[in-house]
Scaffold this active site. Sequence first.
Site, PDB file in Angstrom:
ATOM      1  N   SER A 155      40.174 -49.944  65.593  1.00 37.72           N
ATOM      2  CA  SER A 155      41.686 -49.632  64.917  1.00 37.72           C
ATOM      3  C   SER A 155      41.041 -48.588  63.803  1.00 37.72           C
ATOM      4  O   SER A 155      42.138 -48.035  63.338  1.00 37.72           O
ATOM      5  CB  SER A 155      42.112 -50.985  64.250  1.00 37.72           C
ATOM      6  OG  SER A 155      41.145 -51.653  63.805  1.00 37.72           O
ATOM      7  N   GLU A 173      38.044 -54.966  75.886  1.00 34.50           N
ATOM      8  CA  GLU A 173      39.387 -55.069  76.417  1.00 34.50           C
ATOM      9  C   GLU A 173      39.670 -55.303  77.774  1.00 34.50           C
ATOM     10  O   GLU A 173      38.958 -54.518  78.601  1.00 34.50           O
ATOM     11  CB  GLU A 173      40.294 -53.990  75.685  1.00 34.50           C
ATOM     12  CG  GLU A 173      40.280 -54.287  74.185  1.00 34.50           C
ATOM     13  CD  GLU A 173      41.305 -52.740  73.917  1.00 34.50           C
ATOM     14  OE1 GLU A 173      42.110 -52.517  74.605  1.00 34.50           O
ATOM     15  OE2 GLU A 173      41.151 -52.566  72.628  1.00 34.50           O
ATOM     16  N   GLU A 223      46.179 -60.909  71.763  1.00 33.39           N
ATOM     17  CA  GLU A 223      46.919 -60.020  70.864  1.00 33.39           C
ATOM     18  C   GLU A 223      48.075 -59.934  71.392  1.00 33.39           C
ATOM     19  O   GLU A 223      48.524 -59.604  72.624  1.00 33.39           O
ATOM     20  CB  GLU A 223      46.221 -58.761  70.481  1.00 33.39           C
ATOM     21  CG  GLU A 223      47.075 -57.819  69.839  1.00 33.39           C
ATOM     22  CD  GLU A 223      46.355 -56.491  69.467  1.00 33.39           C
ATOM     23  OE1 GLU A 223      44.910 -56.427  69.831  1.00 33.39           O
ATOM     24  OE2 GLU A 223      46.921 -55.701  68.575  1.00 33.39           O
TER      25      GLU A 223
HETATM   26  O1  KIV Z   1      40.171 -52.683  66.742  1.00 33.66           O
HETATM   27  C1  KIV Z   1      40.778 -53.646  66.059  1.00 33.66           C
HETATM   28  O2  KIV Z   1      40.891 -53.925  65.232  1.00 33.66           O
HETATM   29  C2  KIV Z   1      41.168 -54.973  67.205  1.00 33.66           C
HETATM   30  C3  KIV Z   1      41.843 -56.022  66.498  1.00 33.66           C
HETATM   31  C4  KIV Z   1      43.374 -55.516  66.579  1.00 33.66           C
HETATM   32  C5  KIV Z   1      41.629 -57.189  67.149  1.00 33.66           C
HETATM   33  O3  KIV Z   1      40.898 -54.821  68.263  1.00 33.66           O
END
Ligand code: KIV
Length: 270
Positions: free
Chosen positions: A52, A121, A188
Amino acid sequence: MSIHSKKSVKNITVSTIRGMKSVEPITMITAYDALFAKLFDKSVEMILVGDSLNMSFSGKSDTLSANMELMLYHTRAVCRGASRPLIVFDMPFGSYTSEDLALKNATRIYRESDAQALKIEGGKERANIIKVLTQNSVAVMGHIGLMPQFVRSEGGYKIKGKDEKNIASLVEDAKAIEAAGAFAIVIEGVKCEAAKAITDAVSIPTIGIGAGLDVDGQVLVWSDMFGFFEDFKPKFVKQYLDGAKLIRDAVDVYVDEVKSKKFPSDEFTY
Ligand code: KIV
């Protein structure tokens, strides 16, 4: 007794996290640098160096262009800032498309950073990748439900677990990830009933984000929860601080004081 009150517990390990299921809710937060990792060090059990960061830190529109170099740079910084929580490296898009590539990149992560675990993922279709990693002594966290790396192939960020069929499929995903040797699973953007069904079906901890209360722990992205990321605010984000306002107000005072020659006063002058 909470792990915070156990004087003997110093650094959190994968076994600490596994042992917390049904005992005490697990806390995880993202961090991308040493400065913030240090602030979170004493409080949370896990820090996720999430991809993220590509959005909140680098200003991109999704996570897909994050790569190994970028993630390693930020992970090393986080590891320098925090020593107590378990630090999880988020495998970037395209870095685990085959068993060989995943193992090559996982080996690189363990050699070039102090991250203790990796996050991947995907559901049952990624179980083979998780298995190869765990069989080669790599600690893996799964991630199912809304998976940001699927944003383009799914045509947006879609909430999951809305019907019985999808809930059953998510439960199958979680079981496959557990059987492959993962120590925990992020869930999520799913309906609460789905998160509960998944959490009840596996013996490893589930960490929710937008998944309600019936999970074993929670994770939030730090820049969302402290009000620094203003581009959009998902429903599940509770803002614990209006960080952007605090900074803007402080910058305004600084600019004002410089313009009016109030700063630096004698106190700040040699
Ligand atoms: O990249 C991220 O911060 C994540 C979280 C949303 C779990 O995968």
